[in-house]
Design an enzyme around this catalytic site. Structure first.
Site, PDB file in Angstrom:
ATOM      1  N   ALA A   1       0.853  -1.183   0.000  1.00  0.00           N
ATOM      2  CA  ALA A   1       0.000   0.000   0.000  1.00  0.00           C
ATOM      3  C   ALA A   1       0.891   1.236   0.000  1.00  0.00           C
ATOM      4  CB  ALA A   1      -0.893   0.019   1.240  1.00  0.00           C
ATOM      5  N   MET A   2       0.301   2.385  -0.286  1.00  0.00           N
ATOM      6  CA  MET A   2       1.092   3.623  -0.299  1.00  0.00           C
ATOM      7  C   MET A   2       0.248   4.745   0.277  1.00  0.00           C
ATOM      8  SD  MET A   2       3.825   5.319  -0.964  1.00  0.00           S
ATOM      9  CE  MET A   2       3.870   7.060  -0.547  1.00  0.00           C
ATOM     10  N   GLU A   3       0.870   5.480   1.216  1.00  0.00           N
ATOM     11  CA  GLU A   3       0.119   6.410   2.053  1.00  0.00           C
ATOM     12  C   GLU A   3      -0.121   7.786   1.440  1.00  0.00           C
ATOM     13  OE1 GLU A   3       3.254   5.282   2.733  1.00  0.00           O
ATOM     14  OE2 GLU A   3       4.532   6.917   3.428  1.00  0.00           O
TER      15      GLU A   3
ATOM     16  N   GLU B   1      -1.221   2.764   7.033  1.00  0.00           N
ATOM     17  CA  GLU B   1      -1.237   3.882   6.073  1.00  0.00           C
ATOM     18  C   GLU B   1      -1.861   5.130   6.698  1.00  0.00           C
ATOM     19  OE1 GLU B   1       0.609   3.374   3.570  1.00  0.00           O
ATOM     20  OE2 GLU B   1       0.705   1.232   3.960  1.00  0.00           O
TER      21      GLU B   1
HETATM   22 ZN   LIG Z   1       4.741   2.619   5.720  1.00  0.00          ZN
END
Ligand SMILES: [Zn+2]
Length: 1045
Positions: free
Chosen positions: A388-390, A424
């Site tokens: 995942a990417m925040e 995230e």
């Molecule tokens: Zn992280």
């Protein structure tokens, strides 16, 4: 953030495993960066920052050993100065303290191929970007898809200069560059430009010097390729009714915004962004902010303009064009929260949306700072490389990290979704609001997110006991890697993008999380929380240096009259690698003596001296204990006995000679504990008599410590073996997870020996005590009961417990007879499928394949794909390999996974090796573009090689090593896994020699060197283990009657 194996950014290293919760899966790979060895050389300079700069500025001249570390707020000025210097990329300052600081490399040769001077000059900096992007993903072959765009950057000149230097990578400029004064004169200044491709710089020269304090507008137009390479602005796709649907998605961390448009691409250079995305009318566009307005551009094109962002780091931007649907919710603070997925899967977003909404509100409350954006989107991207990417306000996930189907997904799928969502969201404060000045403090971001994720999930699911799970998930997990001389400190200087990607590893995540947990314990919850609030409030919308955090927490502690020198304590945990083992002795008078020494799995391992400890491997240790007659596991910071960087301390006490003593209660501290054999035996007796007297986390700790101290020779193997004798009575997840980790190691050591049969009988016996076939279908389990049952069922079928194997086959047959009613509980499906397919024939396999094709749930597809590789029929596996390269049979994105899975089946290993060599060119061509997967393929294939012949072939295959992505660049991580995977079961002198010969044969392995050093260190450890313990294990098995069948 999260990325996949090769460009492993953050949340990737932690969440890259698609595997279900089984003892053999999960975070077993070696995630320690190889590359670090190489980079370190360069680093020398800046490491000083932590200690050296402060000292320098404090006027202490050339000694750093007595660096000031008080909590006096007057240090704030120093820190600012430090940050400024570091931020400017000035490293000369560090010379002052070379001799005494952390990581002075002594012998490692400098890597000539890695550039260090990659930082932008600070004379001109951006204020506002007005950017427009138009992905062209509608007509023609996807190989020819592009995006075009324009950007106007309002810059401020901070120091007179004749050039503007910014980042640009793989973009072609399509129009004249313009540099105009932002004042009323609008005078034009562009003279010429050039690209510095090594540094990914675009340098624009002006015809007159730019004036300090003045503003200018820089206009650029560009075009770039829209590829499925998972970096920058890239192409994603999924299938609907045999038709490919495309989407444009972004992944910018760490250094890929520069692939989308020219920009100042460093985390400390924050600016505002005003984005416009141009799309076809049937599509939707998303970015960090809500849409301000949409304009019809004719010919079916719509231009969506988004609100201006607050000041934000470049890597946190996100732009998406897709045809997805969403579900929506509102937080208690009125923030619109939407969960997006492809239309077929949008019903699976409910759970993520519900936990996301609750955790966001919880963090707002906990940090005392409202989420600053008006909306929060989460989106499940098909074939997303990362975990995942925040991205601020638009978090991207791979499908298995966000989608949850109550019928089809397991409890571990569910926990994974909750944990990644929480992680995230933690970044929205740690990373997005307050950002590290440079990537060397990445651990602070990732360590915090990795700890605070537990707090978020605990808030929503207190019954999951997340604060107990952290002991096995993070602390004990990272202990493995951090017990080697080839580990590295948490804080690591980095320069080039290749180096940056390298530190998104288990040390940054797992050790970061573990030492922050320890810090929360020794500060006390309130001090910790108030200190964090202080830190976040002071630095909101700015960039931070780790000392900022230490001083915020230290000041808070001073205000509360606790007066802890947080920096002095934490420096011992972040600036030197490894960790201590504390030896606890009860003296005749009831006092307690504690000593500390550096723990190493192999004390004979030769330290490459890549890093030198500034503290001579001594730590500030928050020691705690409990005893038999005064048993308590609910301790607070008031119960801590500090061991300052000394060899020995005595704690006055009145421990009875007949009592056992147990150190490191709840394993809050990042250290191991050992005792006299007598005390170990008392503890073991307690386990055998009534194990519930000891807290489950400490049962797990005792087992993990004893086994690893046996590996290092600190305690006898007999003690370690005795810690698992009580297991047939154990019902809790945490101790089982810890035990199976250690017993799995024994399994891998004995696999090729005569003791494997007796050992299997032992395992059967232990598991029989708790396994019941009803685990496969009963639904009356709590989350953690389900976890235990999943672990146990996998072991039961693996070691051939008849009731497990037959029940698995029966249930699978039942499912085959009524495919729309799967009777198997989702959490044990992988075990059931795998067992039924292994013991079944083509009918079972073909059924699994049909279900795989029909399923719309990513996690169910993953487990079916894995289970199909469990077949024991060579020709079935051969056919499955052929399917893997036929896109009508197996999705192209899954091809590498399938090949890797088959290679992990002993029966399929040789078959796969031949298959890959035969199809090498084709696989390179078709899978090579997806770098991370390709690297994984190579590593997966080699993972289990353990014969002379195989290793020889590997050694000869210079093309593996010449494969550019394995040599340098983005997949060091994968390369490390390759090496560690291949060599994991090595435990003979013969294998060691092969390894050493290989290293001699390839003296210039560059980044591979470190991985081989680690492999040799581990193999030596394995050989020692076999030498010292084989006969002990044999005797122990004999004593219990397992030696004869
Ligand atoms: Zn992280």
């Amino acid at each position: 953030m999260g990325k996949a194996e090769s460009f492993d950014f953050s949340d990737m290293a932690k969440y890259n495993s698609e595997a279900e919760l089984t003892p053999g899966s999960g975070k077993k790979g070696c995630f320690i960066s190889i590359f670090v060895g190489v980079l370190i050389l360069c680093l020398v300079v800046c490491l000083v920052i932590g200690v050296g700069l402060l000292v320098y500025f404090a006027g202490k001249g050339t000694t750093c050993s007595d660096a000031p570390a008080d909590t006096d707020s007057s240090n704030a000025g120093l820190i600012d100065k430090c940050k400024e210097v570091i931020d400017d990329g000035d490293t000369s300052i560090c010379n002052a303290c070379r001799k005494t600081t952390t990581t002075i490399p002594s012998t490692t040769p400098a890597p000539t191929s890695i550039l260090q001077d990659v930082r932008l000059p600070r004379s001109v900096l951006p204020e506002l970007y007005t950017v427009e992007l138009q992905p062209n993903l509608y007509d023609g072959p996807p190989e020819e898809f592009t995006f075009n765009g324009t950007v106007r950057i309002r810059v401020k000149c901070h120091q007179s200069t004749n050039n503007i230097t910014l980042h640009s990578n793989q973009l072609n400029l399509t129009d004249e560059i313009r540099v105009t004064s932002a004042d009323s004169s609008h005078s034009v200044h562009y003279r010429s430009h050039e690209f510095d491709t090594k540094r990914q710089f675009l340098i624009i020269f002006t015809n007159v010097p730019l004036t300090q304090g003045h503003y200018y507008d820089l206009d650029l137009a560009f075009i770039g390729p829209l590829k499925d390479d998972l970096h920058g602005l890239y192409l994603s796709s999924y299938q609907r009714n045999n038709k490919t649907i495309y989407a444009a998605v972004t992944q910018f961390q760490a250094t890929d915004l520069r692939k989308a448009f020219p920009c100042f691409d460093e985390p400390a250079i924050k600016a505002k962004f005003k984005a416009t995305l141009v799309r076809k009318s049937k599509m939707t566009s998303l970015s960090n902010m809500p849409i301000l307005n949409s304009k019809d551009r004719g010919n079916g094109w719509i231009a969506d303009s988004f609100n201006v962002t607050p000041p934000v780091s470049s890597y946190l931007l996100a732009f998406i064009i897709c045809d997805f649907d969403y579900k929506e919710n509102m937080t208690s603070n009125g923030i619109r929260y939407r969960a997006w997925a492809r239309p077929e899967a949008v019903s699976q977003t409910e759970y993520a949306l519900s936990v996301g909404t609750r955790i966001l509100s919880y963090f707002e409350d906990y940090f005392g700072i409202p989420f600053p954006l008006p909306k929060q989107d989460m989106i499940a991207v098909p074939d997303f490389a990362a975990g995942a990417m925040e991205n601020w306000g638009l978090i991207t996930y791979r499908e298995t990290a966000m989608l949850y189907d109550p019928q089809e997904s397991s409890e571990s799928n569910k926990q994974r979704v909750a944990v990644v969502v929480s992680h995230e969201l933690a970044h929205q404060w740690f990373g997005n609001l307050v950002t590290p000045s440079w990537w060397d403090d990445l651990w602070l971001n990732e360590g915090f997110a990795s700890f605070i994720e537990y707090m978020g999930v605990d808030h929503v699911h207190p019954d999951w006991k997340m604060f107990d799970q952290i002991v096995v998930e993070d602390v004990q997990d990272v202990f493995n890697f951090d017990g080697l001389v080839t580990s590295h400190p948490v804080y690591v200087p980095v320069y080039h993008p290749d180096q940056i990607s390298e530190i998104f590893d288990r040390i940054s995540y797992g050790k970061g999380s573990s030492i922050i947990r320890m810090m929360r314990f020794f500060l006390g919850e309130e001090t910790f929380r108030n200190g964090l609030k202080r830190y976040l409030n002071n630095l909101a919308y700015k960039a931070a240096f780790h000392d900022d955090l230490w001083f915020a927490l230290g000041n808070q502690s001073a205000i509360e009259n606790k007066n802890l020198n947080v920096k002095a304590i934490m420096d011992t945990w972040t600036l030197q690698m490894n960790y201590p083992v504390v030896n606890v002795t009860v003296m005749a008078d009831g006092d307690i003596q504690i000593t500390q020494k550096r723990y190493l799995r192999d004390y004979h391992a030769v330290d490459p001296l890549t890093y030198v400890s500034p503290f001579n491997y001594h730590w500030e240790i928050p020691f705690t204990y409990t005893t038999k007659s005064n048993t308590t596991f609910d301790l607070t910071d008031a119960d801590i006995h500090w061991m300052h960087k000394t060899d020995k301390e005595v704690i006055s006490g009145s421990v009875l000679q007949s009592d056992w003593i147990l150190g490191n209660v709840r394993q809050y501290g990042y250290y191991r504990v050992t005792y006299s054999d007598e005390n170990w035996n008392k503890l073991i007796n307690q386990l055998n008599e009534d194990h519930t007297v000891i807290h489950p986390t400490n049962r797990a700790q005792m087992i993990n410590d004893a086994w690893n101290l046996a590996k290092s020779g600190d305690v006898s193997m007999t003690i370690a073996l005795k810690t698992v004798n009580y297991l047939d009575k154990e019902k809790e997840f945490i101790p089982w997870k810890a035990s199976l980790g250690e017993l799995g190691y024994v399994d891998s050591m004995l696999e090729r020996t005569a003791l494997y049969g007796p050992f299997s009988r032992f395992m059967k016996h232990k598991v029989s005590g708790i396994f019941t076939p009803s685990a496969f279908s009963s639904s009356n389990f709590t989350h953690l009961e389900s976890y235990v049952n999943t672990l146990i069922a996998a072991e039961a079928c693996k070691y051939g417990i008849e009731s497990c194997v037959s029940e698995a086959s029966r249930l699978y047959k039942q499912w085959m007879s009524d495919p729309s009613n799967n009777p198997i509980r989702a959490s044990v499906r992988l075990t059931v499928y795998c067992s039924a397919i292994r013991h079944g024939g083509t009918e079972e396999w073909d059924f699994a394949y049909r279900m795989y094709k029909q399923s719309n749930v990513a996690s169910e597809q993953s487990r079916l794909m894995l289970a199909m590789s469990c077949s024991s029929k060579v020709w079935v596996l051969g056919r499955y390999l052929q399917y893997s390269i036929d896109p009508t049979k197996i999705r192209k994105q899954d091809a590498t996974n399938v090949i890797v899975y088959i290679s992990e089946n002993e029966i399929g290993r040789g078959l796969t090796w031949d298959f890959v060599r035969e199809n090498w060119e084709r696989l390179m061509r078709e899978q090579g573009s997806v770098l991370y997967k390709f690297a994984r393929l190579v590593s997966g294939i080699l993972t289990k090689f353990n014969t002379r012949f195989e290793l020889k072939q590997f050694s000869k295959s210079s093309k593996w090593l010449n494969f550019p992505y394995l040599k340098f660049g983005s997949s060091f991580f994968a390369f490390t896994r390759l090496i560690s995977g291949v060599t994991a079961p090595f435990n003979t002198n013969f294998e060691l020699k092969q390894l050493e010969d290989f290293v001699k044969l390839h003296p210039n392995m560059g980044s591979g060197t470190r991985a081989f050093q680690q492999a040799i260190e581990k193999t030596l450890g394995n050989i020692n283990w076999m030498d010292q313990n084989y006969h002990i294990v044999k005797q122990w098995l004999a004593d219990q009657g397992f030696l004869s069948a």
